[in-house]
Design an enzyme around this catalytic site. Structure first.
Site, PDB file in Angstrom:
ATOM      1  N   GLU A 233       0.830  -1.202   0.000  1.00 42.48           N
ATOM      2  CA  GLU A 233       0.000   0.000   0.000  1.00 42.48           C
ATOM      3  C   GLU A 233       0.863   1.250   0.000  1.00 42.48           C
ATOM      4  OE1 GLU A 233      -4.045   1.487   2.239  1.00 42.48           O
ATOM      5  OE2 GLU A 233      -2.391   0.825   3.490  1.00 42.48           O
ATOM      6  N   ALA A 373       1.711  -0.380  11.046  1.00 41.93           N
ATOM      7  CA  ALA A 373       0.932  -1.611  10.924  1.00 41.93           C
ATOM      8  C   ALA A 373       0.232  -1.599   9.575  1.00 41.93           C
ATOM      9  CB  ALA A 373      -0.082  -1.737  12.056  1.00 41.93           C
ATOM     10  N   MET A 374      -0.072  -2.803   9.064  1.00 40.65           N
ATOM     11  CA  MET A 374      -0.750  -2.923   7.778  1.00 40.65           C
ATOM     12  C   MET A 374      -1.741  -4.068   7.831  1.00 40.65           C
ATOM     13  SD  MET A 374      -1.246  -1.773   4.793  1.00 40.65           S
ATOM     14  CE  MET A 374      -2.301  -2.431   3.503  1.00 40.65           C
ATOM     15  N   GLU A 375      -2.931  -3.825   7.257  1.00 43.77           N
ATOM     16  CA  GLU A 375      -4.092  -4.673   7.457  1.00 43.77           C
ATOM     17  C   GLU A 375      -4.263  -5.787   6.443  1.00 43.77           C
ATOM     18  OE1 GLU A 375      -5.515  -1.057   4.954  1.00 43.77           O
ATOM     19  OE2 GLU A 375      -4.176  -1.408   6.641  1.00 43.77           O
ATOM     20  N   ASN A 376      -3.217  -6.201   5.728  1.00 42.87           N
ATOM     21  CA  ASN A 376      -3.367  -7.207   4.686  1.00 42.87           C
ATOM     22  C   ASN A 376      -4.294  -8.337   5.115  1.00 42.87           C
ATOM     23  OD1 ASN A 376      -1.131  -5.924   3.212  1.00 42.87           O
ATOM     24  ND2 ASN A 376       0.154  -6.862   4.769  1.00 42.87           N
ATOM     25  N   HIS A 408      -7.722  -1.285  15.206  1.00 45.44           N
ATOM     26  CA  HIS A 408      -7.750  -0.518  13.958  1.00 45.44           C
ATOM     27  C   HIS A 408      -7.533  -1.432  12.760  1.00 45.44           C
ATOM     28  CE1 HIS A 408      -7.058   3.201  11.543  1.00 45.44           C
ATOM     29  NE2 HIS A 408      -6.324   2.366  10.823  1.00 45.44           N
ATOM     30  N   GLU A 409      -6.506  -2.276  12.832  1.00 46.27           N
ATOM     31  CA  GLU A 409      -6.193  -3.133  11.692  1.00 46.27           C
ATOM     32  C   GLU A 409      -7.267  -4.198  11.483  1.00 46.27           C
ATOM     33  OE1 GLU A 409      -3.964  -1.922   9.883  1.00 46.27           O
ATOM     34  OE2 GLU A 409      -3.269  -0.559  11.430  1.00 46.27           O
ATOM     35  N   HIS A 412     -10.161  -2.880   9.586  1.00 44.19           N
ATOM     36  CA  HIS A 412      -9.936  -2.824   8.142  1.00 44.19           C
ATOM     37  C   HIS A 412     -10.368  -4.102   7.428  1.00 44.19           C
ATOM     38  CE1 HIS A 412      -8.083   0.975   7.306  1.00 44.19           C
ATOM     39  NE2 HIS A 412      -7.101   0.810   8.159  1.00 44.19           N
ATOM     40  N   GLU A 431      -9.848   4.325   6.323  1.00 42.32           N
ATOM     41  CA  GLU A 431      -9.113   4.732   7.519  1.00 42.32           C
ATOM     42  C   GLU A 431      -9.999   5.444   8.545  1.00 42.32           C
ATOM     43  OE1 GLU A 431      -6.367   3.547   8.030  1.00 42.32           O
ATOM     44  OE2 GLU A 431      -5.468   3.100   6.106  1.00 42.32           O
ATOM     45  N   TYR A 497      -7.615  10.057   8.783  1.00 44.78           N
ATOM     46  CA  TYR A 497      -7.807   9.214   9.959  1.00 44.78           C
ATOM     47  C   TYR A 497      -8.698   9.884  11.004  1.00 44.78           C
ATOM     48  CZ  TYR A 497      -3.946   6.133   8.494  1.00 44.78           C
ATOM     49  OH  TYR A 497      -3.146   5.248   7.809  1.00 44.78           O
TER      50      TYR A 497
END
Length: 774
Positions: A233, A373-376, A408-409, A412, A431, A497
């Site tokens: 992303e 952090a990333m929500e994959n 949060h993640e 998503h 977001e 956000y």
């Protein structure tokens, strides 16, 4: 992507009292200067805002891509081509990707742990539907060398269909400015036909996450180690494999990773199978294949190749695994994250009545991950500082950080993964709602939290501090004329956000929670595995509103909400309690008397939730620049008081005429507890912000501090001191006044000091689970 930086601090007594004491010393000097100036001279030019709230700074633009090679050899340097679709910012609509067969082979060896760069090669077969006849094919590719390119089709239907004919590829070349790979064919593809693009490629991974595939070099159990992970992303998938790298172009993926047998390979889906492979040098490799993903955009494709251990549990039949350095797993540092992840998933499943669609979730703690952090889907990645907790670290601060970011993640997985925005101009649909629900989740799991105060400090305060009419941007951009990676990265900011979350909270407040959630259920259910725009969301809210009769709005939900998302800034709402006249105007930094040069002429459709004498009143709407509300009119003689913006759910600041402020100040001195904590906090915050920017006199704000001897809430004291010590009033010239002011403030802070010092002496652990957000 992870929320911008926030700072959550527990009410641990030693920290709090030390902070209050330090702030008090500075505040005494500031207040001395402040009141001295008020007594002897008009205010000088007011300062600008304080420090920014710690938002993640957008990374610089991605490095220029390397030229892509033709099948027969490397490309000439930057060939000149006539103008064409490769000069456009967006992909032409000729091809629609349906499925990727992706194989990636990073040359990362277990016995070479100190490598900062890793070469990789790969193959991808992309099944596409041709939407319009074309002999030119465009897809994204950046920093990759294309070694072979072929096209087969039209494809037959089913396993027993006609053999796939080869479509001649006359030329392959790169348009690096737009990150395109161009295939010029010997014949046109047929509209409606299915074809398969076959590409072989190679590239390089370094420590830079902007390359899509990156390495971490770290220490574990006394040895140097290296891992490989991905971050696609917003537009970095094109750095890893040729693809249609736009969020609306969802497809399914079959992923294969070839890796050292000493590493574990992870991707979005569970492992389907493993086999052995031998390279030309006789070295052994492991081939790991994964199950087919649901339809998803390229920015959610995820890989990790690492020498990690994990802990696991099952939640509603689905496995959750937390992966981290072996020594961290052995010390139990992943246990807290593991124990809260399942309940968060379950809460959101029940809330939206939509089950998490993947069979597993892996969460990987990376030693270094600049995006937090990333929500994959199925493979979330975190910076380990935001995921791991030492078992003996019982501070509420650390637990809060981890809880909020995991929430949060996981949010998503519905907002962003299941339903994805059509284009990045509506990234707030991902977001903003993930930020809003992270607080709803944690408040559900920790009902003792002061939810309005927590939301104010973590979200609303930062948004209002950054936002104003002339410089800020809208939450949702009407135009889509930006595609550069650095331009898209700039959208991951406080407006996306925190203003996005605040606008969502305001929407919930003037409807009701059931109506709000039901509309979101409808929206998520309709657009599952697909894409949506802001107007799609508003349509589902309008359908929910039209299906009931209790909530009456002054306009369509689109008209109301567009006034907040399609223009920058926010209003100042001013109530004259003598006349009942309420007006709105844009908030400016450093308001001046003559604003004829200012161009912000729009108004907002403002929901006014309010209380009178401590009792909530029916909602009213300010849908024009000025309006009269007789129910808010008061006389000089009565003791009534009103406060607008109940629970601070509206995204605006509130001002009053002199009588309105005086009635509030008098009530605070008479019985401050009659005014809820969130509104005592709000009054201080709004008054000092408005005085700093020339909307009211500073004496009005200072009048609100007279009652502080009766204030025993840390959160209110924090706002008082925060607003005093951040003002540009540090020169102290009137030393005669200082002793009096010192006595003034010390007598008012004594109560809160005694309260918490007593608790410290009796039972310091009693404050362990109370939260203060700074």
């Amino acid at each position: 992507m992870g929320p911008p930086s926030g700072f959550y601090v527990s009410r641990l007594v030693a920290v709090l009292l030390a902070g209050v004491a330090a702030a008090l010393l500075l505040a005494l000097a500031v207040l001395a200067a402040l009141l001295g100036r008020c007594a002897h001279a008009p205010p000088s030019d007011l300062p600008g805002r304080g420090d920014s709230p710690g938002e993640r700074a957008p990374p610089p633009a991605a490095p220029p891509p390397r030229p892509t090679g033709e099948p027969s050899g490397p490309l000439p340097a930057r060939p000149r081509h006539p103008a064409g679709p490769w000069d456009e910012l967006r992909l032409p609509p000729w091809l629609v990707p349906l499925h990727y067969e992706l194989e990636l082979w990073p040359r990362l060896r277990h016995e070479a742990p100190d490598r900062a760069a890793v070469r990789f090669s790969g193959r991808v077969n992309i099944t596409v539907r041709c939407a319009a006849p074309t002999a030119r094919l465009l897809l994204h590719s950046a920093a990759l060398e294309c070694e072979r390119a072929g096209v087969r089709g039209p494809l037959g239907s089913g396993a027993g269909g006609a053999p796939r004919a080869r479509v001649p590829v006359d030329k392959v070349w790169a348009a690096p400015d737009m990150h395109y790979l161009v295939l010029e064919l010997g014949e046109s593809l047929r509209a409606g036909g299915l074809y398969e693009l076959q590409l072989s490629f190679s590239g390089r991974a370094s420590r830079d996450i902007r390359e899509g595939l990156f390495v971490n070099v770290y220490e574990d159990q006394g040895e140097s180690r290296t891992l490989l992970a991905s971050q696609m992303e917003p537009t970095f998938a094109r750095n890893v494999f040729p693809c249609f790298d736009e969020p609306a172009l969802k497809a399914t993926f079959n992923i294969t990773l070839i890796h050292d047998p000493g590493f574990v390979a992870l991707s979005n889906m569970p492992v389907l199978g493993q086999s052995d492979k031998e390279d030309v040098n006789g070295s052994k490799w492991t081939v790991t294949t994964f199950h087919t993903t649901p339809p998803m955009p390229t920015y959610l494709v995820a890989f990790a190749v690492c020498d990690y251990d994990h802990v696991n549990r099952t939640e509603r039949g689905k496995e959750i695994r937390i992966w981290a350095r072996k020594e961290a797993i052995a010390r139990g540092e992943a246990d807290f994250a593991l124990n809260i992840t399942g309940p968060i998933f379950s809460f959101l499943e029940d809330l939206f009545n939509i089950n998490y669609p993947l069979p597993k979730t892996d969460i990987v703690a990376l030693p270094i991950f600049d995006d937090r952090a990333m929500e994959n889907w199925g493979l979330m990645v975190f910076d380990e500082s935001l995921l791991l907790l030492q078992p003996d670290d019982q501070l509420s601060e650390r637990k809060s950080i981890i809880s909020y970011i995991i929430s949060h993640e996981i949010g998503h997985q519905w907002f962003g993964n299941l339903v994805t925005m059509n284009w990045w101009n509506n990234i707030w649909l991902n977001e903003g709602f993930a930020s809003y629900f992270e607080y709803g989740v944690i408040n559900h799991l920790n009902p003792k939290l002061p939810k309005n105060e927590v939301f104010f400090f973590s979200i609303l305060h930062n948004a209002l501090t950054e936002d104003h009419a002339l410089v800020s941007r809208a939450v949702s951009l009407k135009v889509e004329n930006f595609t550069e990676t650095n331009e898209i990265n700039e959208l991951f900011d406080v407006y996306t956000y925190k203003k996005g979350a605040s606008v969502a909270r305001m929407l919930s407040s003037f409807l009701n929670e059931d109506l709000f959630i039901n509309a979101l259920k409808s929206y998520l259910g309709t657009f599952s595995y697909s894409n949506a725009e802001q107007d799609d969301l508003w349509r589902h809210f309008q359908m929910a509103i039209d299906g009931q009769s209790q909530i009456i709005l002054p306009a369509t939900i689109k008209s109301i909400m567009d006034s907040w998302t399609h223009q920058s800034g926010f209003p100042v709402i001013t109530l004259n309690v003598s006349t009942g006249v309420m007006k709105q105007e844009p908030f400016y930094l450093g308001k001046v008397k003559n604003q004829t040069l200012l161009t912000h002429n729009n108004t907002w459709i403002v929901p006014i939730l309010w209380i009178k004498n401590g009792t909530t009143q029916p909602i009213v709407w300010l849908d024009k620049s000025s309006k009269v509300f007789p129910e808010m009119q008061m006389s000089d003689s009565d003791h009534d008081w009103v406060i607008l913006n109940w629970n601070m759910t509206g995204y605006y600041r509130v001002n009053y005429d002199k009588l309105g402020w005086k009635k509030i100040s008098d009530q605070l001195e008479k019985d401050p507890k009659a005014i809820p904590v969130i509104h005592r906090l709000q009054l201080i915050e709004d008054a000092f912000s408005l005085s700093e920017n020339n909307y009211i006199e500073i004496e009005t704000a200072l009048d609100l501090t007279k009652y502080l001897a009766e204030e025993d809430e840390i959160v209110v004291w924090h706002v008082v001191l925060m607003n005093l010590i951040t003002r540009d009033l540090f020169p102290v010239n009137n030393y005669d006044v200082y002793p009096l002011l010192k006595k003034y403030l010390l007598t008012r802070i004594t109560s809160v000091w005694k309260t918490y010092s007593t608790i410290i002496r009796k039972n310091m652990a009693a404050l362990q689970d109370e939260y203060l957000t700074l």
